[in-house]
Design a protein around this motif. Structure first.
Motif: not given
Ligand code: BES
Ligand code: MN
Ligand code: ZN
Length: 493
Positions: A270, A281, A340, A342, A370
């Protein structure tokens, strides 16, 4: 904070501040408080008008005490006219705002109505608003310390029903605040082993059986998702199962929470800005832990099993790579195109295990995408399901509990976006509707005929802006109250 109930008259109650409700009436104000004489009330209203109070719902106005009322400070909180319909969430929020405005005050008395539904709302607003996380401050500020004692003053005498309502609210608020603490705890102080220990501690002394799988047990069990996400970290992953099975209970509910103690994104790393928030998370896991504690303390007549799959998502020489194919619990293979994504990998193993027991309903809560925040904003959770009735049941429970959640679809056409050339499926689908394609991925691990609901709490689990109503900055305890309310609903049949 300690919350109690008493029937001492408001005017003679010893406290540092007295909270009364006011209602806007034409251009004027009306006091909605018992135990205050007409003459005292007139004085209070005159003082409030002099400083510009309007009685708008949620407005908090402080005035000095008046002769005849023992409290040195009087706090008026605006509420909507209850004769025009009852909005319990507005009441929780209004009372929360009053208690938050009183930070630095020790003992607060709140003039409360006798009806238990309303009393519960006032009580919960107070308990949830009086929260701060100071475990890592060397000398926490006294001036901003949350109110330490709230006594709700009811007219007449305290009934057994009122007492029971307050005891219940205390259990629920304890659980929400525990969940907030877990989310707020820094990631170097909360590795997967620590989260597993916290889950065990949370139900200590309660009739809840705790089982913890370490990395060896996870390998034996075939939990390839949890292991793959955890393999890049020096802190090994865990899976926790919490079983509450009161005698005679027939309904069964499984709740599953994403427990990523820190999400760097892994090799698909990230950006630096805001990455610190990824300590939260594990908000879904924190909700499961809090809810299990509350459900057992409330002795709800239903079997409830909590699952906490927990890992730390780190990039390293042992981390999983984009392109890796992993085998999940149950045998499905997944091509990991983005490390990501995960959360869905750890959840898939736990959902597969939960489904083996064929409960009436499985619900998972996860800070999953997100895209959830893009679609619904920071305060509203997205609710998806493989069956409309279960989704409606969860949305109704959320509404009753005072949590903002909104139904979302799982469109079949998105299924093709997780097709893989190499494995059974990939772990990322269409970026447009990313909250939904994450749900579509999870659905792959739910057998036909098994009712399942997925709650994406990426936004509501963590408040990155200022405190409002009864919601503090940081961890919010999102989904705890909904889980408890669903358990209640199912227990009632
Ligand atoms: N933990 C994140 C989602 C998240 C983002 C929660 C911001 C709270 C605030 C999750 O593991 C993630 O990174 N999701 C990715 C998925 C994508 C790679 C398909 C995302 O949302 O960018
Ligand atoms: Mn991620
Ligand atoms: Zn994540």
């Amino acid at each position: 904070m300690t919350l109690t109930i008493a029937a001492t008259p408001p005017s003679s109650t010893t406290c540092d501040a007295l909270v009364v409700a006011v209602i806007a009436k034409g251009r004027g104000l009306e006091l909605a408080a018992h135990g205050i004489t007409a003459a005292q009330g007139a004085k209070v209203l005159a003082a409030l008008k002099a400083v510009g109070a309007t009685g708008k719902p949620g407005e908090v106005t402080k005035i000095p005490g008046i002769t005849g009322i023992k409290a040195p400070v009087i706090v008026a909180v605006g509420i909507a006219d209850p004769r025009k319909g009852l909005d319990l969430e507005a009441l929780r929020t209004a009372n929360g705002s009053a208690i938050r405005a009183l930070a630095g005050t020790r003992k607060v008395a709140v003039v409360a109505p006798p009806e238990t539904v309303v009393l519960r709302a006032v009580a919960l607003g107070a308990r949830l608003a009086a929260y701060s996380f100071t475990a890592f401050k060397s000398s926490p500020s006294k001036a901003s310390a949350p109110v330490s004692t709230v006594v709700l003053l009811v007219p007449g005498s305290v009934t057994a029903e009122q007492k029971a309502a307050i005891a219940e609210i205390n259990h629920i608020a304890d659980a929400v605040n525990l969940s907030r603490d877990l989310v707020n705890t820094p990631p170097n102080a909360l590795a997967p082993v620590d989260l597993a220990a916290a889950a065990k501690d949370a139900v200590d002394g309660l009739p809840v059986k705790v089982t913890i799988w370490d990395e060896k047990a996870l390998a034996k069990q075939g939990c390839g998702g949890i292991l793959a996400v955890g393999q890049g970290s020096a802190n090994p992953p865990r899976l926790v199962k919490l079983e509450y099975a009161p005698e005679g209970a027939s309904a069964s509910l499984h709740i599953v929470g994403k427990g990523i103690t820190f999400d760097t994104g892994g090799i698909s790393i990230k950006p630096a800005a805001g990455m610190d928030e990824m300590k939260g998370d594990m908000g879904g896991a924190a909700a499961v832990i809090g809810a299990m504690q509350a459900i057992a303390r409330l002795a709800l007549p239903i079997k409830v099993t909590g699952w906490v799959p927990t890992a730390e998502n780190m990039p390293s020489g042992t981390a999983q790579r984009p392109g890796d194919v992993i085998t999940m619990f149950g045998g499905k293979t997944v091509e990991v195109l983005n490390t990501d994504a995960e959360g869905r990998l750890v959840l898939a193993d736990a959902l597969g295990l939960a489904a083996l027991e064929k409960p009436d309903l499985i619900i998972d809560a996860a800070t999953l995408t997100g895209a959830q925040r893009v679609a619904l904003g920071s305060r509203l959770a997205g609710v998806m399901a493989n069956d409309d009735a279960s989704r409606a049941l969860v949305c109704t429970a959320a509404d009753e509990a005072g949590e903002a959640m909104w139904p979302m679809p799982l469109p079949d056409d998105l299924r093709a976006s997780i097709d893989s050339a190499t494995a059974d499926i990939t772990n990322i689908g269409d970026r447009f509707g990313g909250m939904l394609s994450a749900g579509i991925f999870l659905k792959e691990f739910i057998p036909a005929g098994q009712s399942w609901v997925h709650i994406d709490i990426a936004g509501p689990s963590f408040n990155d802006k200022g405190a409002y109503g009864y919601t503090p900055k940081g961890g919010t305890g999102s989904a705890v109250r909904t889980f408890v309310q669903v358990a209640r609903t199912l227990a009632a049949g």
